[in-house]
Design an enzyme around this catalytic site. Structure first.
Site, PDB file in Angstrom:
ATOM      1  CB  CYS A 182      -0.959  -0.014   1.194  1.00  0.00           C
ATOM      2  SG  CYS A 182      -0.139  -0.045   2.809  1.00  0.00           S
ATOM      3  CG  PHE A 183       1.364   6.056   0.651  1.00  0.00           C
ATOM      4  CD1 PHE A 183       1.745   6.478  -0.616  1.00  0.00           C
ATOM      5  CD2 PHE A 183       1.769   6.801   1.741  1.00  0.00           C
ATOM      6  CE1 PHE A 183       2.518   7.613  -0.789  1.00  0.00           C
ATOM      7  CE2 PHE A 183       2.541   7.945   1.577  1.00  0.00           C
ATOM      8  CZ  PHE A 183       2.911   8.352   0.313  1.00  0.00           C
TER       9      PHE A 183
END
Length: 366
Positions: free
Chosen positions: A92-93
């Site tokens: 994810c980020f």
């Protein structure tokens, strides 16, 4: 960790990106697949809850938003991608909650997948470091008038950095392709990975080939460190007969673009090409001047109106030739005159290609 990242990019390992669609659109890696845990609206809603009520409330809302059939469908999509791509890495980020939740749900479904430590942010930071190191590269810039085959030479070289391919643009007012350009960050990521692969291909530093470009390639900007290095590097100049250059431009900018547009939008290819070419002529009106712009526009409109393919090709050659003699060639000659001290070789496509094969930065100084 950096060695792991290098291995990941060098080998084109599959990447499963569970960020939201808007995050993915702002910047992604070549070949990555976006199957988001949360939609843009869900991510926004959870963010507001986090700011107002804290972590636990945001987590509870997330589990309420993605459950039951929606969760089952999402896990099924992830599972299908991973089974089809066994070396997949998940992120994810920042490598936090979203990727760990996805990993846990997949584990419960019988599939284990490694996470990227630090997520997208860490991978992006690594590639930014690769781009910064471009200031130390040994480059050879391939220059030449429009239509001499610069792009083909660079793209076909095992030491070439194809900036225009990464930008999805040919780098001139007429350079727009039927497909849209990527985001600036995605463009930078692709260039960085290309540099990384070239650097790892040889244990010894090698001179890389790059096409002579302005800072802007369509709507995108070449990374500063790379562009500054390009401005200092020696040049090899491609030369070709005028008639051959006209034929090359006719093929690349008219015939090939028409074929792609017609393939993607059957029955609309000619109209779409006409719109693109007329807009391109309009973009250089100020530099052309009113009279030359009117002549070029009229020649182009005559070519676009022709129903016979042979007649249309002949008319296209006229406006192409007009723009070369009245705009592109004088501009190129002026720009090259300012770089003359950096020129190391001139010749035809075959001659320059042969010279480049044996070129090193040391030979230029001999």
């Amino acid at each position: 960790m950096e060695d792991d990242f290098a291995l990941l990019f060098e080998n084109d390992w599959p990447l499963l990106d569970v960020r939201s669609p808007v995050e993915f659109a702002k910047g992604a890696f070549p070949g990555s697949c976006n199957i988001p845990l949360l939609s843009d609206s869900q991510r926004s809603e959870i963010g507001k809850t986090y700011r107002s009520h804290g972590h636990d409330a945001a987590m509870a809302l997330g589990h309420r938003l993605v459950r039951g059939p929606a969760k089952a469908q999402l896990v099924s999509q992830w599972r299908e991608f991973i089974l089809a791509n066994p070396r997949t890495r998940l992120y994810c980020f920042r490598g936090g909650q979203r990727s760990r939740i996805a990993q846990q749900w997949l584990h419960e479904a019988g599939v284990d997948v490694p996470l990227v430590a630090g997520g997208y942010k860490a991978l992006r930071g690594y590639l930014l470091g690769v781009l910064e190191s471009a200031s130390k590269l040994e480059l050879l810039v391939i220059a030449g008038k429009t239509g001499t085959g610069k792009t083909e030479l660079v793209a076909s070289s095992p030491r070439g950095i194809d900036i225009e391919h990464a930008a999805r643009h040919r780098g001139s007012a007429f350079g727009a392709l039927p497909t849209p350009q990527p985001a600036q960050i995605s463009f930078e990521n692709e260039l960085a990975i290309a540099l990384l692969k070239l650097a790892r291909k040889s244990p010894q530093p090698q001179t890389l080939l790059v096409e002579d470009e302005s800072r802007s390639v369509g709507s995108l900007a070449i990374p500063q460190a790379l562009f500054e290095r390009m401005k200092q590097a020696p040049l090899a100049v491609l030369e070709a007969p005028f008639e051959l250059r006209v034929e090359t431009i006719l093929r690349d900018y008219v015939l090939d673009n028409l074929a792609v547009r017609e393939r993607n939008f059957p029955g609309q290819g000619k109209a779409l090409l006409a719109k693109s070419l007329l807009a391109s002529v309009a973009r250089i009106r100020r530099r052309l001047g009113a009279t030359e712009h009117r002549i070029a526009s009229e020649l182009l409109q005559s070519a676009l109106a022709a129903s016979d393919e042979s007649e249309a090709a002949a008319l296209h050659r006229r406006w192409i030739g007009h723009l070369l003699t009245r705009y592109y060639d004088p501009m190129y000659e002026y720009q090259l005159a300012r770089k003359e001290s950096r020129v190391r070789f001139r010749g035809s496509l075959e001659q320059v290609a042969e010279w480049c094969r044996s070129y090193t930065s040391c030979s230029a100084m001999a």
